[in-house]
Write a protein that holds these residues in place. Structure first.
Motif, short mmCIF file in Angstrom:
data_model
loop_
_atom_site.label_atom_id
_atom_site.label_comp_id
_atom_site.label_asym_id
_atom_site.label_seq_id
_atom_site.Cartn_x
_atom_site.Cartn_y
_atom_site.Cartn_z
N GLU A 260 0.96 -1.22 -0.06
CA GLU A 260 0.15 0.02 0.07
C GLU A 260 0.80 1.24 -0.15
O GLU A 260 0.59 2.28 -0.63
N ALA A 261 1.96 1.29 0.95
CA ALA A 261 2.70 2.39 0.97
C ALA A 261 3.45 2.67 -0.41
O ALA A 261 3.31 4.12 -0.66
N LYS A 262 3.56 1.70 -1.44
CA LYS A 262 4.03 2.10 -2.54
C LYS A 262 2.94 2.78 -3.29
O LYS A 262 3.31 3.45 -4.66
N ASP A 264 0.87 5.01 -2.42
CA ASP A 264 0.60 6.32 -1.81
C ASP A 264 1.54 7.43 -2.25
O ASP A 264 2.63 7.12 -2.20
N PRO A 265 0.99 8.50 -2.83
CA PRO A 265 1.68 9.56 -3.34
C PRO A 265 2.82 10.00 -2.40
O PRO A 265 4.02 10.55 -2.77
N LEU A 266 2.45 10.12 -1.10
CA LEU A 266 3.46 10.62 -0.32
C LEU A 266 4.44 9.86 0.24
O LEU A 266 5.69 10.14 0.52
N LEU A 267 4.10 8.63 0.38
CA LEU A 267 4.95 7.52 0.98
C LEU A 267 5.77 6.99 -0.17
O LEU A 267 6.87 6.25 0.28
N TRP A 268 5.28 6.97 -1.28
CA TRP A 268 5.73 6.15 -2.41
C TRP A 268 7.48 6.32 -2.43
O TRP A 268 8.09 5.18 -2.47
N PRO A 269 7.99 7.58 -2.62
CA PRO A 269 9.65 7.54 -3.06
C PRO A 269 10.13 6.95 -1.87
O PRO A 269 11.05 6.36 -1.70
N MET A 270 9.71 7.18 -0.49
CA MET A 270 10.31 6.66 0.82
C MET A 270 10.27 5.09 0.70
O MET A 270 11.09 4.51 1.14
N ALA A 271 8.98 4.65 0.37
CA ALA A 271 9.00 3.19 0.40
C ALA A 271 9.84 2.58 -0.65
O ALA A 271 10.32 1.46 -0.15
#
Lengths: 345, 408
Positions: A260-262, A264-271
């Protein structure tokens, strides 16, 4: 483990080019010095690194016999070069100064001596032997510990192999006598130990396994520890991977939400960054496991650090030395725990 | 630009210190040429076993010093249309040296006797520089056959980058030095004053050397050098042709380096040496640039998205995820670590980019500098190699996301 390593007179650090042998040599030198030992670090015909790693300014290249320079009260270094080493061998070991002046000052003769197969390697390792045996005053050694920062695999092996080659090829004479003494020292587990330095990556792992078998089975050398440099940082839990095999709870928690994190636009680069990091860490663990199985020497993992303008290399080796001197190595017996995934710090 | 270089060159030499991925870049360049319709060969020293397997070449064949073709069906299986043909081989120094001895020894008996000398074996494998000499010799042999449109040489890893340039000349020099000719002539006592002097001179020299090495060694070596001396003319000619080949207008040198200061400094130093030696230097590949391809095949998306999210925002986002673990404590910790790891990755990427700028500023002339990404998986199959080839053909990946932002 540390005591075992530091009780030797000669420590040889071997490995592929670019895996950080010099950093490990400098680190061991620091720890030995902090325990009151007088240490000599030998580099062989290399671009001098010790001034960067340990501090100090190396002397200008000259032709004098004394090539050793003092880094601090307890640590000295030498970069063994062909011509001065040859001169030293002839003048100090064979006591033939006149001969040297007459014949070997000659450029052509130097050329010839370089052409004698193996003579250069024999002189190099002979100089190391000389410093291990060297007395300051009667009976008191000049150095308690000599650390040889060996050249990359092929050249390093040639150095350790040459004494045996000479013994097999040459029936008598000074070259053979020197070779016998050197071989005796190299194979004495009380005095000498050979460490391997590597990285948790494919090529270095294969080469380390191969190198280990050559050193132990073919050359019958006493083996010490394995140092795995550039161990990747744990992306989610910098506290837990003190033990490089542990799989921490936080990583398991991340497993459940990474899909899911991948999205999410906010979490994506971090994930993605964390995923890549975990992936690299898992690969590193695979190579570690392979090395424990195939080599099985006590193994230390050391963190990757960036070498840049902001960080002084001298400070980096100092902090590396400090954390290493307090760490415990992984042993082959840890494999079972690792395979069960239960090993923790 | 690289596509053009691959089209125009006959020989590409990749140099660089160990551990920078030189072999992989070499193989991918050769594959790139084959994909463009060339008959290409990559010559390597000691590839990772998995790379050899990836190319579908048995290790026994690989060590045999002969080129082997990567089967066309392997490309079809990947859905790749390979217009040309792709070969790979691993150098075997001893065999190359033996062949040179056979070719240049004055007599076949001379060749046999040389190959049986106990010091010869040592020399052909252990002599400093022999590896480098053999690598370029084999390259020359294969170019001579005219079988390949393009040959890519992955040079041996050396302790000192200079070895590659100096070693062959050192080897040749050794065969041609003055005292050796005294041995060869076996100074005869013709009774003349000069003859006696010469004989006395050479024998006392030998005695002196004998005191250093032992007499037996001198005898063996003298014999070896006498026999090797016979090869001098052939070896010199061969070396001259080889160096001519390396400087030819359709030869190119690439320097492969890692984005780390020590590696970059060495690359710069080596570029200067190559230019001094009048070698056709083409450019640098900076390999393993972090910050790209964090997710396979998708570097742009991964790096193009800037986030300035705070730990608190990340934590809320985590909690809003449907299946997030139901432990606020864990979410808070993960949020913090995700944030700090992302900073760490970005910091590393910035450091690497700084090294690229450092390289560009200090390189002589305005050479090509291509960037290749750090990938999660080390390349170990043909598909991975083909992906890298595609990147190479596009001149590598563009410069950083930081820069792109500043530009736009």
């Amino acid at each position: 483990m540390l005591e075992h390593l530091l009780s030797k007179q000669l420590i040889i650090n071997m490995g592929k080019g670019g895996v950080g042998k010099s950093a490990i040599s400098a680190m061991i030198a620091r720890v030995a010095a902090s325990q009151g030992k007088r240490v000599l670090v030998c580099e062989v015909n290399a671009k001098e690194r010790m001034s960067q790693l340990l501090g100090g300014t190396p002397p200008e290249q000259d032709d004098s016999l004394e090539q050793i320079w003092t880094i601090n009260e307890r640590i000295s270094a030498v970069n063994i070069q062909p011509a001065p080493a040859m001169k030293e061998y002839i003048v100090q070991v064979l006591h033939m100064r006149l001969l040297y002046n007459l014949v070997f000052e000659n450029r052509v003769m130097r050329y010839f001596l370089r052409a004698v197969p193996g003579l250069q390697e024999l002189i190099f390792i002979g100089k190391v032997w000389f410093h291990v045996e060297e007395d300051k005053h009667k009976g008191a050694p000049r150095f308690d510990l000599v650390i040889l920062d060996a050249p990359a695999t092929g050249h390093g092996l040639a150095l350790l192999r040459i004494a045996k080659v000479v013994m097999d090829t040459v029936p008598a004479g000074p070259m053979r006598q020197a070779a016998e003494k050197i071989q005796k020292m190299l194979q004495d587990p009380k005095r000498t130990c050979i460490n391997l330095v590597s990285l948790p990556e494919e090529m270095p792992t294969n080469e380390t396994v191969e190198l280990y078998h050559k050193l132990r089975d073919e050359l019958k050398m006493p083996m010490g520890s394995l140092f795995l440099n550039q161990w990747p940082r744990h992306p989610l839990d910098p506290e837990s991977p003190m033990h490089p095999m542990s799989k921490s709870g936080i990583e398991e928690a991340f497993d459940t939400l990474r899909v899911e994190a991948k999205q999410d636009p906010l979490l994506w680069p971090m994930a993605l960054a964390a995923d890549g990091g975990l992936h690299r860490l898992n690969k590193a663990r695979e190579y570690l496991l392979e090395l424990l199985k195939e080599v099985g020497l006590p193994t230390y993992t050391l963190p990757r650090f960036s070498q840049d303008d902001e960080h002084d290399l001298t400070q980096l080796t100092a902090s590396l030395a400090k954390s290493w001197s307090q760490s415990k190595p992984l042993l082959a017996s840890d494999i079972k725990d690792f395979e069960r995934g239960e090993k923790s710090a | 630009m690289i596509a053009q270089v691959l089209k125009e060159s006959r020989v590409i030499v990749n140099v660089g210190s160990g551990g920078v991925g030189k072999t992989t870049v070499s193989a991918a360049l050769a594959l790139g040429a084959a994909l463009q319709g060339k008959k290409s060969l990559v010559m390597t020293i000691d590839p990772a076993r998995r790379l050899a397997n990836a190319l579908g070449i048995e290790s026994a064949q690989f060590g045999s010093d002969r080129p082997f073709e990567v089967d066309a069906s392997r490309f079809e299986a990947l859905g790749l249309s390979c217009e040309g043909r792709f070969f790979a081989m691993m150098l075997n120094h001893k065999e190359t040296f033996d062949r040179l001895v056979d070719r240049y020894a004055p007599t076949p008996e001379g060749a046999e006797s040389l190959k049986e000398n106990p010091w010869y074996k040592q020399m052909s494998t252990a002599l400093a520089g022999a590896q480098d000499y053999m690598a370029v010799s084999r390259l020359h042999e294969l170019v001579e056959t005219g079988e390949f449109d393009l040959i890519i040489l992955d040079t041996p890893p050396t302790a000192n980058a200079l070895d590659f340039l100096e070693a062959p000349e050192r080897l040749i020099g050794m065969l041609n030095f003055q005292p050796l000719q005294w041995f060869q002539r076996k100074v005869t006592d013709d009774g003349s004053q000069a003859g006696r002097l010469l004989r006395w001179g050479s024998s006392s020299l030998l005695r002196a050397m004998g005191r250093v090495t032992g007499k037996e060694v001198i005898d063996d070596i003298t014999q070896l050098l006498q026999e090797l001396g016979g090869l001098y003319d052939g070896f010199r000619l061969h070396a001259e042709q080889t160096w001519k080949l390396l400087r030819a207008p359709d030869s190119r040198f690439f320097m492969v380096t890692a984005p780390q200061r020590a590696s970059v400094l060495e690359a710069l130093f080596f570029q200067r040496r190559l230019l001094e030696a009048k070698m056709p230097f083409e450019g640098f590949w900076v390999n393993r640039m972090p910050g790209y391809l964090r997710h396979e095949g998708d570097w742009r998306a991964a790096t193009g998205q800037e986030t300035s999210a705070s730990v608190e925002e990340i934590r809320s986002a985590l909690e809003a995820l449907p299946s997030a673990v139901d432990t606020t404590e864990y979410n808070a910790k993960i949020a913090k670590e995700l944030h700090s790891y992302y900073d760490f990755v970005r910091h590393n990427a910035e450091l690497a980019e700084r090294e690229v700028v450092f390289l560009q500023e200090r390189a002589l002339g305005k050479p090509f500098v291509g960037l290749l990404p750090l990938v999660n998986e080390e390349i170990h199959d043909l598909a991975g190699l083909a992906r890298l080839s595609q990147l190479l053909l596009q001149d590598g990946v563009p410069a950083s996301f930081e820069k792109k932002e500043a530009d736009s």
